[in-house]
Write an enzyme that holds these catalytic residues in place. Sequence first.
Site, PDB file in Angstrom:
ATOM      1  N   HIS A  10      -3.847   6.159   3.317  1.00 45.15           N
ATOM      2  CA  HIS A  10      -4.496   4.920   2.877  1.00 45.15           C
ATOM      3  C   HIS A  10      -3.834   3.672   3.477  1.00 45.15           C
ATOM      4  O   HIS A  10      -4.509   2.773   3.972  1.00 45.15           O
ATOM      5  CB  HIS A  10      -4.437   4.881   1.347  1.00 45.15           C
ATOM      6  CG  HIS A  10      -5.223   3.789   0.707  1.00 45.15           C
ATOM      7  ND1 HIS A  10      -4.731   2.525   0.519  1.00 45.15           N
ATOM      8  CD2 HIS A  10      -6.477   3.781   0.185  1.00 45.15           C
ATOM      9  CE1 HIS A  10      -5.646   1.780  -0.095  1.00 45.15           C
ATOM     10  NE2 HIS A  10      -6.712   2.526  -0.306  1.00 45.15           N
ATOM     11  N   ASP A  43       0.827  -1.204   0.000  1.00 43.33           N
ATOM     12  CA  ASP A  43       0.000   0.000   0.000  1.00 43.33           C
ATOM     13  C   ASP A  43       0.867   1.264   0.000  1.00 43.33           C
ATOM     14  O   ASP A  43       1.937   1.259  -0.617  1.00 43.33           O
ATOM     15  CB  ASP A  43      -0.930  -0.069   1.236  1.00 43.33           C
ATOM     16  CG  ASP A  43      -2.243   0.659   1.019  1.00 43.33           C
ATOM     17  OD1 ASP A  43      -2.217   1.871   0.782  1.00 43.33           O
ATOM     18  OD2 ASP A  43      -3.304   0.018   1.107  1.00 43.33           O
ATOM     19  N   SER A  59     -11.077  -1.009  -0.892  1.00 44.32           N
ATOM     20  CA  SER A  59      -9.812  -0.902  -0.152  1.00 44.32           C
ATOM     21  C   SER A  59     -10.029  -1.141   1.338  1.00 44.32           C
ATOM     22  O   SER A  59      -9.140  -1.635   2.020  1.00 44.32           O
ATOM     23  CB  SER A  59      -9.229   0.502  -0.295  1.00 44.32           C
ATOM     24  OG  SER A  59      -8.494   0.619  -1.468  1.00 44.32           O
TER      25      SER A  59
END
Length: 796
Positions: A232, A153, A579
């Site tokens: 994220h 990620d 996600s």
Amino acid sequence: MKFAMHSILFLAFVLFSWFQTPTFATRKSYIVYLGSHSHGREATNADWERATESHHELLGSFLGGSKEVAKEAMTYSYTRVINAFSAVMDENVAAEIKRHPKVLKVFESKQRKLHTTRSWEFLTQTDSNGVALPHSTFKRARFGADVIIANIDTGVWPESPSFSDEGMGSIPSRWKGACDVGKDPLRFRCNRKLIGARYLNKAYISSLKSWGSSSKELSQPELNTPRDYDGHGSHTLSTAGGGFVHGANMFGRLANGTASGGSPMARVAAYKVCWPDFFSLMGPGTICMDDDILAAFDMAIHDGVHVISASLGGSAAKDYLDDIFVVAAFHAYKKGIHVVASGGNSGPEPKSIVNIAPWIFTIAASTIDRDFQARVELQNGKILVGASFSRASPQGRFYPIIAGAEARRANSTIGDAKFCLLGTIDPKKVKDKILVCKTDDDEFSADRMEQGFEANQTGAAAMILGGNKAMNEMPVKHLLPAVHIKYQDFVALFAYLKSTKNPMATIHPPTDVFNLKPSPEVADFSSRGPTTFLPEILKPDITAPGVNILAAYSPAAPLTSYYNDNRQNFSYNLLSGTSMSCPHVAGVVGLLKTLHPDWSPSATKSAMMTTAKTRDSTDHPMLAETDTYDATITTKATPFEYGSGHIRPNKALDPGLVYDLTLNDYLDLLCGLYNNATELRLFYDAPYKCPHSYSVLNFNYPSITVPFLYSPVNVTRTLKNVGSPATYVARVFSPPGLTINLEPKTLKFDKVGEEKSFTLTFDVTRPGFGTAFGRIIWSDGKHFVRSPITVGGVHV
Ligand SMILES: *[C@@H]1O[C@H](CO)[C@@H](O)[C@H](O)[C@H]1NC(C)=O
Ligand SMILES: *[C@@H]1O[C@H](CO)[C@@H](O)[C@H](O)[C@H]1NC(C)=O
Ligand SMILES: *[C@@H]1O[C@H](CO)[C@@H](O)[C@H](O)[C@H]1NC(C)=O
Ligand SMILES: *[C@@H]1O[C@H](CO)[C@@H](O)[C@H](O)[C@H]1NC(C)=O
Ligand SMILES: *[C@@H]1O[C@H](CO)[C@@H](O)[C@H](O)[C@H]1NC(C)=O
Ligand SMILES: *[C@@H]1O[C@H](CO)[C@@H](O)[C@H](O)[C@H]1NC(C)=O
């Protein structure tokens, strides 16, 4: 979701062709794939150096025999597990290398995207306690204490309380990873919880160079550290394996509660492969390059992780052979590593599901029962309720209301000003007023963040947004107090504005609202099946919470990607996307792996799929959100939307029976698909004898799909007992238009590990071209082992 991208898209095309044509016509990045390394995890530096040496030699032989030139051209030499290298080269060199006897395949390197677009910030759903995981479930699986979860990620914020190592024992001996902190500007440190961190940026840096970035720009500490500047990566990693954090919330209030990952005691490791896309013309974004992703897989497999969670993807693959991610995931599978990936945010478009290989656990996203709402109180006493994420509110103070069109600057049109587009609002007219902005009409849909930015920079006290007929407006994190109201309320608001000379209103602070509607519902953005390649394998596999999930964030990240100067120092944030659902599943896989360390990745996946639920909180069949031209509607969800259903971790710990799969089962599947030794070698280097005949319908997957049914078809499955001895009886729910005959109808298991097969015979009674859904449930009275049945080519 709709965006006002018409004009921007046009600009993008013009600029791209202008930049790209001269520079990149022939030189591209390629991954030259050679299979597996013969050395194992015990290999030393010397083995790795030898591998690199052989890569230089091979590439050099195509570049005039010079190893120096090869070294220069090479971006990565993958040396741990996956035998490959990546390099920038001419198309014709790539074509030649393809013919080298050792080369199995040359992949063109592609870019992938994270599966939360920040634009999804205006969707709804999960929470600090997203999946309803009872404490007893956690406890039984020892909080996932024995697993190592890797996340591919944007890196990690190591100081987040979610990654505190308080109460954690020493680092497991199987761990061979590293804490490669690069040039971190803030003293990145791993600990007994966050046991590893790596940043893989070579392909990214090389692409920045080719776009003309200076060496000074390239050496910025932010580009050379595993630290998360995006948010994220910290969010997804903490959702999978973050520890318990009490009183986590957003804006000090919203979604307040105890945050925790699916496996709160797991060890975690971050592999940073996604980087800021400075050259994106669609506003700041993130790119993840295949070469960097492959390096993360190579390292993670070697480092000794049990689970790899990847919330990113490219476009839907037409064939597994074109997708290096699929090949990398198979390398992981061969080492017993679970690969969990997001299915994409391209719903409700059918056939939009990505990351579909059967050895990948493909995750859809659904809502929970929580929403965030604020009340707009008009001075005439009328209350309008809308969606809101606002931090502050006018706290009961009434302000004059003004519509965008009334507040326009002299140089802008009414048509633009009613949407409050950038530069259209006159600060003198809106100062200390509530600005009303239209979001959509039949031709245009405004960018909500841009609207909030314009309202804030022109000095409005607050903002009301509305006008979207097509969907339930989702809250957005605006820079000022704001509420998104429904279309009917927007019409009512304008009626009020017309009815009085001095319209006034106040906005109350938003609050969490629970039990609003049936939940879960499949989110509108969640990518849908069926798959176009190998439709016999149903995808997605399962759905999990993916709307408004509260989890750790990067304090250095901007609140939204739109305005980069807007760092907010948030420790926790609410995000939406597949996600977010993907790491929920990765976390639960960690619990199962701790409780059942001997189960294969396929057995674990089966346990989660066969215990998933397809009913919602009202005990009706789960619904799916779909946007039509002028309404958001919910329809009965199908397996193309949720796969086997919504995860139920507590049930998955004790599934009774599983549909297991061995490496040979996968190789037989690949034999059936390709029937070609060269193609099979992409996945498996050793000689393998393919079966004489093969039907993919009998691949022992936990869901059953017959994509084309014109004449009678047999489907065989084998169940393995992972519970106590028991007799199971099946119920088959057959859709109209066909018959499904089951043989035998009873399976008696005398011991653990025992396997028994059954056959389903499908026959059409009314031919046609529809798709129909049924199910089979095996039960011993205590366990319910459920598989969805999907049949195409029947009349319904
Ligand atoms: C948030 O929850 C914690 C418990 O987890 C509680 O102590 C705290 O008072 C709550 N804060 C707010 C603002 O509700
Ligand atoms: C109008 O003029 C202002 C101030 O000169 C400028 O900032 C703004 O961008 C202009 N708006 C449009 C739509 O041209
Ligand atoms: C506008 O944004 C700035 C910067 O984030 C903030 O300080 C200010 O309070 C905002 N205005 C309102 C009315 O909230
Ligand atoms: C960010 O927040 C943390 C606490 O949440 C605080 O210790 C730190 O000083 C803040 N940093 C900035 C730059 O505001
Ligand atoms: C096997 O597949 C490779 C790669 O796709 C192809 O070049 C080759 O011709 C195929 N061989 C046969 C016998 O079909
Ligand atoms: C399906 O299986 C049955 C019983 O094993 C067999 O008699 C029948 O021929 C099979 N049908 C097909 C289409 O293979």
